[in-house]
Design a protein around this motif. Structure first.
Motif, PDB file in Angstrom:
ATOM      1  N   ARG A 255       0.834  -1.198   0.000  1.00 23.39           N
ATOM      2  CA  ARG A 255       0.000   0.000   0.000  1.00 23.39           C
ATOM      3  C   ARG A 255       0.874   1.256   0.000  1.00 23.39           C
ATOM      4  NH1 ARG A 255      -5.405   0.672  -1.023  1.00 23.39           N
ATOM      5  NH2 ARG A 255      -6.175  -1.441  -1.209  1.00 23.39           N
TER       6      ARG A 255
ATOM      7  N   ARG B 171      -0.147   4.688   1.310  1.00 23.51           N
ATOM      8  CA  ARG B 171      -0.334   4.934   2.744  1.00 23.51           C
ATOM      9  C   ARG B 171       0.991   5.234   3.451  1.00 23.51           C
ATOM     10  NH1 ARG B 171      -4.353   0.003   4.417  1.00 23.51           N
ATOM     11  NH2 ARG B 171      -6.129   0.592   3.130  1.00 23.51           N
ATOM     12  N   LEU B 172       2.016   5.538   2.692  1.00 24.82           N
ATOM     13  CA  LEU B 172       3.315   5.776   3.312  1.00 24.82           C
ATOM     14  C   LEU B 172       3.262   6.914   4.329  1.00 24.82           C
ATOM     15  CD1 LEU B 172       6.134   4.461   2.941  1.00 24.82           C
ATOM     16  CD2 LEU B 172       6.772   6.502   1.696  1.00 24.82           C
ATOM     17  N   TRP B 173       2.326   7.822   4.130  1.00 26.96           N
ATOM     18  CA  TRP B 173       2.212   8.945   5.089  1.00 26.96           C
ATOM     19  C   TRP B 173       1.881   8.465   6.494  1.00 26.96           C
ATOM     20  CZ3 TRP B 173      -2.421  10.025   7.616  1.00 26.96           C
ATOM     21  CH2 TRP B 173      -3.581   9.413   7.095  1.00 26.96           C
ATOM     22  N   HIS B 174       1.400   7.251   6.625  1.00 21.36           N
ATOM     23  CA  HIS B 174       1.124   6.714   7.963  1.00 21.36           C
ATOM     24  C   HIS B 174       2.391   6.644   8.809  1.00 21.36           C
ATOM     25  CE1 HIS B 174      -2.792   4.474   6.590  1.00 21.36           C
ATOM     26  NE2 HIS B 174      -2.835   5.772   6.430  1.00 21.36           N
ATOM     27  N   MET B 175       3.539   6.682   8.131  1.00 20.70           N
ATOM     28  CA  MET B 175       4.815   6.590   8.852  1.00 20.70           C
ATOM     29  C   MET B 175       5.342   7.937   9.297  1.00 20.70           C
ATOM     30  SD  MET B 175       7.486   3.923   7.322  1.00 20.70           S
ATOM     31  CE  MET B 175       8.605   3.752   8.675  1.00 20.70           C
TER      32      MET B 175
ATOM     33  N   LEU C 255       1.709  13.211  11.670  1.00 20.34           N
ATOM     34  CA  LEU C 255       0.640  12.932  10.709  1.00 20.34           C
ATOM     35  C   LEU C 255       0.140  11.504  10.914  1.00 20.34           C
ATOM     36  CD1 LEU C 255      -0.076  15.132   8.736  1.00 20.34           C
ATOM     37  CD2 LEU C 255       1.114  13.893   6.943  1.00 20.34           C
ATOM     38  N   GLY C 256       1.084  10.605  11.051  1.00 16.76           N
ATOM     39  CA  GLY C 256       0.747   9.195  11.286  1.00 16.76           C
ATOM     40  C   GLY C 256       1.397   8.733  12.573  1.00 16.76           C
ATOM     41  N   ILE C 257       1.813   7.463  12.591  1.00 18.67           N
ATOM     42  CA  ILE C 257       2.492   6.926  13.773  1.00 18.67           C
ATOM     43  C   ILE C 257       3.841   6.394  13.311  1.00 18.67           C
ATOM     44  CG2 ILE C 257       2.404   5.239  15.621  1.00 18.67           C
ATOM     45  CD1 ILE C 257      -0.596   5.080  15.220  1.00 18.67           C
TER      46      ILE C 257
ATOM     47  N   ASN D 164       6.698   4.157  14.579  1.00 19.04           N
ATOM     48  CA  ASN D 164       6.972   3.239  15.687  1.00 19.04           C
ATOM     49  C   ASN D 164       8.462   3.224  16.004  1.00 19.04           C
ATOM     50  OD1 ASN D 164       6.813   1.340  17.664  1.00 19.04           O
ATOM     51  ND2 ASN D 164       6.265  -0.362  16.323  1.00 19.04           N
ATOM     52  N   PHE D 165       8.913   4.323  16.565  1.00 18.95           N
ATOM     53  CA  PHE D 165      10.312   4.481  16.916  1.00 18.95           C
ATOM     54  C   PHE D 165      10.417   4.549  18.427  1.00 18.95           C
ATOM     55  CE2 PHE D 165      14.197   6.890  17.572  1.00 18.95           C
ATOM     56  CZ  PHE D 165      15.053   6.311  16.656  1.00 18.95           C
TER      57      PHE D 165
ATOM     58  N   SER E 207      10.456  -0.311  16.150  1.00 17.70           N
ATOM     59  CA  SER E 207      10.527  -0.982  14.861  1.00 17.70           C
ATOM     60  C   SER E 207      11.862  -0.732  14.181  1.00 17.70           C
ATOM     61  CB  SER E 207       9.394  -0.471  13.974  1.00 17.70           C
ATOM     62  OG  SER E 207       9.627  -0.854  12.651  1.00 17.70           O
TER      63      SER E 207
ATOM     64  N   LEU F 271      12.462  -1.201  11.167  1.00 20.69           N
ATOM     65  CA  LEU F 271      12.192  -0.551   9.882  1.00 20.69           C
ATOM     66  C   LEU F 271      12.136   0.972  10.061  1.00 20.69           C
ATOM     67  CD1 LEU F 271      11.676  -1.502   6.990  1.00 20.69           C
ATOM     68  CD2 LEU F 271       9.248  -1.341   7.438  1.00 20.69           C
TER      69      LEU F 271
END
Lengths: 423, 363
Positions: free
Chosen positions: A119, A122-126, A130-132, A134-135, A138, A140
């Motif tokens: 997807r 949906r990269l903006w979820h990172m 704006l998004g989340i 996971n730092f 994660s 990644l």
């Protein structure tokens, strides 16, 4: 300020001008890029079913290229490090070319990330806030951080240097040198974190060992310079820029010993895994000999091993290492061998067998191959443009205060002396 | 070779409700909430239509869906709107009244699962019931078929006298019978007692087969789930009652969770799921069995749409031999708690410290 405003048009005017050979090359790469766009369209309408990935083997060619190219990006440090830490004169002259290569490789990594994602829209979820993001949990998220900062560092270092050259000013060392030192350490970090990305997964025993980061760095410092030498030799042949033998010889020496140590680590892994031959060695066993009659990667493994050993043997001999007719052969063998070993040869067997013991195989689809070639095409397109611009400025063909192209033409064609002074 | 034939309707004798779960909500209350949802959806659609200057309701719903936040971080109002949006879209798409539930976890509940491997007969009804309940993709291509449960069929293996002489490499004429080779007994590679080396696509005439044992697998709902740790956008997370769920609308499809899962519990939708209208289960939960989209990961949720309203998961309900038990680990009188207290239990791949809440046991 006026200098800064005229930099962009002068730079762009220079990079879009060229001979038939240049336009043919760019046209060819543009066609390859179109493949990539078409593949991207298919993947985001049909889904990743147009690729060879399955729920069993869910990372393939894209992830393999991604891992490999992070290495190429990190490999640029083999120019920067000798230039600034050991004050190697010949390297000093071409550092900016290494930075251009690093930038290109990171952009290619991002292309492969987009190809890999289910997807991408949906990269903006990172994006934090704006998004989340996971730092720091994660791995990644760490990888995204280090890669983006590395891109930024090279962008700033590379283009600041080019701009200063262009405008004829002096480099502000208080600003420039700290960034260079940071980028050297950062180059190590990008590949270390990429190794952690897969080596921190106990669910995949083939990847789950602490040797992964150092092996990644060694193969990166072999594959990166292989590509750099090839690029340097092409630059020497096709442009007025002359890269000194000294720089190429140092790079081939770096390749020799990094490749040698990488081969040693491969051997260690084989001995440790196959001596005890636990269930956890199944991935490696699949790669080397096949498992339950499935042997698709076996010729690739042995082919890559032979290529790397041949490259190593060739590079050990000074007569071959300094012979620029034979050196490219060793570089192609080394580059290709590592691409297979570290790409498909590392990523795919990690999924074979699956954590519940299922043995399946992975076949990259036409779309996948097409899109990978397309991404490489885009990469070379960017690399060509960046190198051309950088060389133009280094040669003084792009300079503040009007076109100096005709004038510098005479100077550069006169001899093979280094076209500009060391920084 | 016919063994115990399974009575088809045996499952009806099993209790249809968890003893430990709260009773389902009052139906009238549910209805009023639905009405409220519809109004919410209408107002949102109006706003979306103004924004996009378009009359196409479907497009507007999708537009709003693209920009919604992570479900866990939404306000209650946003959650209601998000679910209403989905209800409308699904209802149109599947031609029936689809509900998207959002019942949250109950206080004082930690869900657990126990499976009696001695009883499992490998009939795979749990697999089929799971697919029917959870709206998995069921198309003709391999990539379009998704099952959350695998029942591993494993060979019992046999040790024979015939094989005693095998296993030694060529003797090479040296005094040791094994030559320079490694000493390996001829019966070394008998699969007896090997966990996770079997097959899960098998079509026997009758089950159980004499020479096989069965081991069903699915998401273990780990207390320390590695998939949750690696997710770069926290789209997969552990609910307060211990279920590991995915917000399908937030998933970016990077598949790190699939690499991290030691139980191969996660599936990737390589294409838009194939879900025939007639077979679609309209009773869904936002975090569970609502229809998924292309490019996202999905997995077992212990039928969150059922367990949140006090029902057993479909696999528990359908199991003809009662091998599957489900309940609240915090309630000492629940079936799973009693099993943990009285039976020999083990966790799969316990050495990885994922602390599954899915236990295997035997009588």
């Amino acid at each position: 300020m006026h200098k800064l405003i005229s930099f962009a048009p002068d730079y762009i005017r220079y990079i879009i001008k060229g001979g038939i050979k240049f336009y043919a090359w760019m046209g060819f790469l543009a066609i390859l890029s179109a493949f990539s766009l078409y593949g991207f369209y298919l993947q985001n309408t049909e889904g990743l079913i147009v690729t060879g990935i399955t729920s069993q083997i869910h990372d393939g060619l894209y992830f393999a290229n991604l891992v490999f190219l992070v290495g190429v990006a990190a490999g640029a440090v083999t120019i920067v490090f000798p230039a600034y830490i050991h004050h190697h004169k010949a390297m000093h002259e071409v550092t900016v070319l290494g930075e251009m290569l690093a930038m290109t490789a990171v952009i290619m990594v991002m292309l492969f990330v987009f190809s890999h994602m289910g997807r991408p829209e949906r990269l903006w979820h990172m994006i934090p806030y704006l998004g989340i993001y996971n730092f720091p949990n994660s791995m990644l998220a760490w990888d995204v951080l280090v890669l983006n900062v590395y891109l930024l560092l090279n962008l700033v270092c590379g283009f600041y240097f080019l701009y200063v050259k262009y405008s004829g000013g002096k480099i502000n060392k208080n600003f420039f040198m700290p960034l260079v030192y940071i980028s050297i350490v950062w180059a190590l970090s990008i590949h270390t974190v990429t190794a952690f990305l897969i080596s921190t997964l106990p669910a995949r025993p083939m990847w789950f060992h602490s040797m992964m980061p150092i092996r990644f760095i060694l193969t990166a410092f072999a594959a990166g310079p292989c590509l750099i030498i090839l690029v340097f030799l092409i630059i020497r042949k096709n442009t007025k820029m002359w890269i000194q033998d000294d720089a190429i010889n140092l790079l081939s020496l770096i390749i020799t010993w990094c490749l040698g140590m990488a081969l040693f680590l491969t051997m260690s892994e084989i001995v440790v895994e196959l001596y005890a031959r636990t269930e956890h060695a199944n991935g490696l066993y699949y790669l080397m000999f096949g498992l339950h009659g499935l042997t698709k990667l076996v010729p690739w493994f042995w082919g890559s091993l032979i290529a790397m050993l041949t490259a190593f043997a060739m590079l050990l001999i000074p007569g071959i290492r300094t012979n620029y007719k034979l050196l490219p052969i060793a570089c192609v063998l080394g580059f290709g061998g590592i691409w297979v070993e570290k790409g498909m040869g590392l990523v795919v067997p990690g999924f074979i067998p699956t954590p519940i013991g299922e043995v399946t195989e992975y076949y990259p689809s036409m779309v996948e191959v097409m899109m990978s070639i397309g991404n490489w095409g885009i990469g070379f397109l960017i690399l060509t443009v960046l190198l051309k611009g950088a060389i133009g400025i280094l040669l003084g063909e792009v300079k503040y205060g009007g076109s100096k192209a005709e004038k510098s033409n005479d100077v550069a064609s006169g001899g093979k002396a280094a076209a500009y002074e060391a920084r | 070779m016919t063994h115990n034939k399974i009575p088809a309707d045996h499952s009806t004798e099993l209790p249809s409700k968890c003893q430990v779960q709260p009773e389902p909500e009052d139906p009238s209350e549910v209805n009023s909430r639905r009405d409220f949802l519809k109004t919410g959806a209408a107002s949102l659609l109006g706003a979306a239509a103004l924004m996009t200057q378009s009359d196409d309701a479907q497009a507007n719903i999708e537009w709003a869906e693209h920009f919604q936040g992570n479900y866990r971080l939404m306000t209650d109002q946003e959650k209601v709107e998000a679910r209403a949006r989905l209800e409308k879209r699904y209802s149109e798409e599947y031609g029936k009244a689809v509900t998207v539930d959002g019942t949250p976890a109950k206080e004082g509940v930690l869900l657990g699962y126990a499976l009696n491997i001695r009883k499992c007969i490998g009939c795979r009804r749990c697999v089929k019931a799971c697919v029917a309940e959870n709206n998995q993709s069921r198309g003709p291509d391999a990539g379009q078929r998704i099952e959350w449960i695998q029942v591993m069929k494993m060979a019992r293996g046999e040790f024979t006298k015939d094989k005693m002489a095998d296993g030694y490499p060529e003797s090479q004429g040296i005094q040791y019978p094994e030559g320079l080779g490694i000493q390996v007994g001829g019966n070394a590679y008998s699969p007896a007692g090997v966990v996770l080396e079997g097959e899960y696509f098998y079509e026997p005439e009758a089950v159980p087969e004499k020479d096989a044992t069965y081991m069903p697998l699915a998401c273990m709902h780990c207390e320390k789930p590695p998939c949750v740790k690696v997710c770069p956008v926290r789209t997969t997370y552990r609910e307060p009652d211990g279920i590991v769920v995915i917000d399908y609308n937030w998933c970016i499809g990077c598949r790190m969770c699939m690499s991290a899962c030691p139980y191969w519990a996660r599936r990737f939708n390589v294409t838009t799921p194939v879900l025939p209208k007639a077979e679609m289960n309209p009773k869904t939960h936002y975090l569970g069995n609502r229809p998924r989209m292309r490019g996202v990961v999905e997995k077992c949720t212990w039928c969150i749409q059922r367990n949140r309203i006090g029902r057993y998961p479909a696999c528990v309900e359908v199991c003809p031999v009662g091998a599957r038990k489900f309940g609240n680990l915090l309630d000492p009188e629940s079936e799973v708690s009693l099993i943990l207290a009285r039976k020999n239990v083990f966790r799969l791949k316990a050495e990885l410290n994922t602390f599954p809440k899915f236990f295997y046991f035997f009588d």
